[in-house]
Motif scaffolding. Structure first.
Motif, PDB file in Angstrom:
ATOM      1  N   LEU A 212       9.685  -9.984  -9.607  1.00  0.00           N
ATOM      2  CA  LEU A 212      10.661  -8.908  -9.811  1.00  0.00           C
ATOM      3  C   LEU A 212      10.183  -7.911 -10.858  1.00  0.00           C
ATOM      4  N   ASN A 213       9.453  -8.400 -11.839  1.00  0.00           N
ATOM      5  CA  ASN A 213       8.962  -7.525 -12.902  1.00  0.00           C
ATOM      6  C   ASN A 213       7.686  -6.779 -12.515  1.00  0.00           C
ATOM      7  N   ALA A 214       7.026  -7.243 -11.452  1.00  0.00           N
ATOM      8  CA  ALA A 214       5.751  -6.637 -11.050  1.00  0.00           C
ATOM      9  C   ALA A 214       5.954  -5.253 -10.446  1.00  0.00           C
ATOM     10  N   LYS A 215       6.909  -5.144  -9.540  1.00  0.00           N
ATOM     11  CA  LYS A 215       7.174  -3.870  -8.870  1.00  0.00           C
ATOM     12  C   LYS A 215       8.670  -3.731  -8.633  1.00  0.00           C
ATOM     13  N   ARG A 216       9.138  -2.511  -8.780  1.00  0.00           N
ATOM     14  CA  ARG A 216      10.563  -2.280  -8.532  1.00  0.00           C
ATOM     15  C   ARG A 216      10.880  -2.485  -7.051  1.00  0.00           C
TER      16      ARG A 216
ATOM     17  N   GLN B 225      -0.136  -7.395   0.704  1.00  0.00           N
ATOM     18  CA  GLN B 225       0.135  -6.055   0.160  1.00  0.00           C
ATOM     19  C   GLN B 225       0.206  -5.953  -1.364  1.00  0.00           C
ATOM     20  N   GLY B 226       0.319  -7.054  -2.048  1.00  0.00           N
ATOM     21  CA  GLY B 226       0.385  -7.005  -3.504  1.00  0.00           C
ATOM     22  C   GLY B 226       0.061  -8.359  -4.109  1.00  0.00           C
ATOM     23  N   LYS B 227      -0.523  -8.359  -5.301  1.00  0.00           N
ATOM     24  CA  LYS B 227      -0.901  -9.617  -5.946  1.00  0.00           C
ATOM     25  C   LYS B 227       0.312 -10.461  -6.319  1.00  0.00           C
ATOM     26  N   GLU B 228       1.483  -9.816  -6.405  1.00  0.00           N
ATOM     27  CA  GLU B 228       2.689 -10.573  -6.765  1.00  0.00           C
ATOM     28  C   GLU B 228       3.080 -11.584  -5.690  1.00  0.00           C
TER      29      GLU B 228
ATOM     30  N   GLU C 292      -7.892 -14.236 -11.614  1.00  0.00           N
ATOM     31  CA  GLU C 292      -9.203 -13.732 -12.027  1.00  0.00           C
ATOM     32  C   GLU C 292      -9.793 -12.726 -11.031  1.00  0.00           C
ATOM     33  N   LEU C 293      -9.182 -12.622  -9.855  1.00  0.00           N
ATOM     34  CA  LEU C 293      -9.712 -11.725  -8.823  1.00  0.00           C
ATOM     35  C   LEU C 293      -9.371 -10.261  -9.112  1.00  0.00           C
ATOM     36  N   LYS C 294     -10.310  -9.384  -8.816  1.00  0.00           N
ATOM     37  CA  LYS C 294     -10.055  -7.946  -8.896  1.00  0.00           C
ATOM     38  C   LYS C 294      -9.850  -7.445  -7.470  1.00  0.00           C
ATOM     39  N   VAL C 295      -8.594  -7.352  -7.106  1.00  0.00           N
ATOM     40  CA  VAL C 295      -8.234  -7.067  -5.717  1.00  0.00           C
ATOM     41  C   VAL C 295      -7.759  -5.629  -5.549  1.00  0.00           C
ATOM     42  N   ASP C 296      -8.186  -5.011  -4.464  1.00  0.00           N
ATOM     43  CA  ASP C 296      -7.648  -3.710  -4.070  1.00  0.00           C
ATOM     44  C   ASP C 296      -6.434  -4.005  -3.194  1.00  0.00           C
ATOM     45  N   GLU C 297      -5.246  -3.846  -3.750  1.00  0.00           N
ATOM     46  CA  GLU C 297      -4.028  -4.243  -3.042  1.00  0.00           C
ATOM     47  C   GLU C 297      -3.845  -3.504  -1.719  1.00  0.00           C
ATOM     48  N   LYS C 298      -4.419  -2.321  -1.615  1.00  0.00           N
ATOM     49  CA  LYS C 298      -4.303  -1.557  -0.369  1.00  0.00           C
ATOM     50  C   LYS C 298      -5.062  -2.227   0.772  1.00  0.00           C
ATOM     51  N   LYS C 299      -5.990  -3.106   0.418  1.00  0.00           N
ATOM     52  CA  LYS C 299      -6.784  -3.792   1.442  1.00  0.00           C
ATOM     53  C   LYS C 299      -6.226  -5.168   1.789  1.00  0.00           C
ATOM     54  N   LEU C 300      -5.120  -5.541   1.167  1.00  0.00           N
ATOM     55  CA  LEU C 300      -4.481  -6.812   1.512  1.00  0.00           C
ATOM     56  C   LEU C 300      -3.662  -6.588   2.781  1.00  0.00           C
ATOM     57  N   ILE C 301      -4.192  -7.032   3.897  1.00  0.00           N
ATOM     58  CA  ILE C 301      -3.621  -6.727   5.212  1.00  0.00           C
ATOM     59  C   ILE C 301      -2.154  -7.122   5.311  1.00  0.00           C
ATOM     60  N   TYR C 302      -1.856  -8.328   4.879  1.00  0.00           N
ATOM     61  CA  TYR C 302      -0.484  -8.834   5.009  1.00  0.00           C
ATOM     62  C   TYR C 302       0.259  -8.873   3.678  1.00  0.00           C
TER      63      TYR C 302
END
Length: 398
Positions: free
Chosen positions: A185-189, A155-158, A143-153
């Protein structure tokens, strides 16, 4: 003079009211220390990670990810604690840090870190309702709207899918674990978690395939996740999952003969082992490859339950099981005298050659894509389970 004195007093009071910066160096900041701590956890350097998280907390006591990191550290430390009292201390600390992090987390990114930490902590502790807690945290992340660029460690919601997959794997929910790793695996190549998820997906998929069409109990599931199966593990699989005692007994028409059969002795290293009865049953049937071995140090025959089973040994063991079940003694010499081996690492003169051929020609065990059999490599849990499943199918045992 009086005016100057008042100015001095006011300046002094003002300076006392200001919070002096604790960490002034550009790299001496909470975000950097948190990142270094998380990377140390990846490398299983728990003490290093703890010092980094503590420094992050020192730099900024309201930096919630520092408490997330410390919670994970304490949870991981419980695995190293044999003493129940010390284990409780670490568990309480993990919960305390997790609670603090939850209160301090304000941004969506901090909340993401906190919820993933919650999943990781509860998965490590396996406390009451731990899986449901992990699932609830995962649901909140969605449910969170996250800016993945701001995830320090992370890096991605996956990353959340990856750790949910690990939670399901820990709970022995293999299909759900496989699905979560597939989601990564399906989230990002190409992403931070792609390689880890790919490795985990292949491992779990192998377990799922091994269990397809058969009912596997708790013993089988626990062994299925092992990277290396021990002699005691294999004995347990053969007796508990394959029900070898019952199958062998069915080949002996006179019940009185079966009643007289028993292991000649109990090896000293099996006296208090949890798989003692399974090993004694294997010894009763004298399964080749799982006999006690002479130990020069103790000058006694021991079962050596912790010793890993190698692929060549597995072939010998299953070949003997096949011979005993079919009554076909010719199998023991079926491939003697051959000049050429299909496997470069198993010569026709090898002790394992006949067994390897009996197993591979029946599809009970397989060689590698490289062409080798890997005769000296340890057998993993999924591989052992899959081999037994195929053997049962070949024998029409259900």
């Amino acid at each position: 003079m009086r005016v100057l004195f008042m100015v001095f007093i006011l300046a002094f009071v003002s300076s006392c009211g200001q919070q002096v910066a604790k960490c002034t160096d550009p790299t001496d900041n909470p975000s950097h220390h948190y990142l270094m701590g998380m990377q140390a956890l990846e490398e299983k350097k728990v003490d290093v990670a703890q010092s980094k998280f503590e420094r992050a907390n020192f730099c900024d006591e309201k930096f919630s990810p520092a408490h997330d990191g410390l919670a994970i550290v304490s949870a991981y430390k419980t695995k190293q604690q044999g003493d129940a009292a010390f284990k409780k201390v670490e568990t309480d600390m993990a919960m305390e840090h997790l609670k603090k992090a939850g209160k301090l987390a304000e941004s969506a990114e901090d909340k993401f870190d906190h919820l993933v930490a919650t999943m990781r902590v509860y998965t490590a502790l396996k406390s009451k309702d731990w899986l449901k807690t992990a699932e609830d945290a995962f649901a909140e992340i969605r449910e969170l709207k996250v800016d993945e660029k701001k995830l320090i460690y992370y890096q991605g919601k996956e990353a959340a899918d990856y750790y949910m997959g690990l939670a399901y794997l820990k709970a022995l929910e293999f299909r759900q674990a496989r699905d979560k790793f597939a989601d990564v695996l399906n989230a990002k190549r190409e992403g931070k978690w792609h390689e880890k998820a790919d490795k985990a997906h292949k491992r779990v998929d192998k377990i799922v395939r091994a269990m397809a069409g058969i009912t596997v109990g708790d013993v089988g599931k626990q062994i299925a996740v092992k990277d290396s199966v021990t002699r005691a593990d294999l004995a347990a699989l053969l007796i508990v999952e394959m029900k070898l005692d019952k199958l062998f007994a069915g080949r002996i028409p006179v019940k009185s003969q079966i009643d007289k059969m028993k292991a000649e002795f109990t090896p000293a290293d099996m006296l208090t082992h949890p798989f003692k009865e399974e090993v004694l049953t294997i010894m009763k049937w004298k399964v080749r490859g799982l006999e006690p071995k002479y130990d020069g140090n103790t000058k006694a025959y021991l079962f050596m339950p912790k010793e890993p089973v190698l692929r060549g040994e597995m072939a010998l063991i299953l070949e003997d099981v096949l011979i005993k079940l079919t009554g076909d003694e010719k199998l023991a010499t079926a491939y003697f005298g051959q000049d050429k081996s299909p496997f470069p690492d198993v010569k026709p003169t090898s002790t394992f050659y006949n067994a390897v051929m009996n197993m591979t020609t029946r599809g009970i065990m397989e060689g590698e894509l490289s062409g080798e059999f890997r005769v000296g490599a340890p057998v993993d849990g999924a591989e052992a389970l899959l081999a037994m499943r195929v053997l049962k199918q070949r024998m029409n045992i259900y």
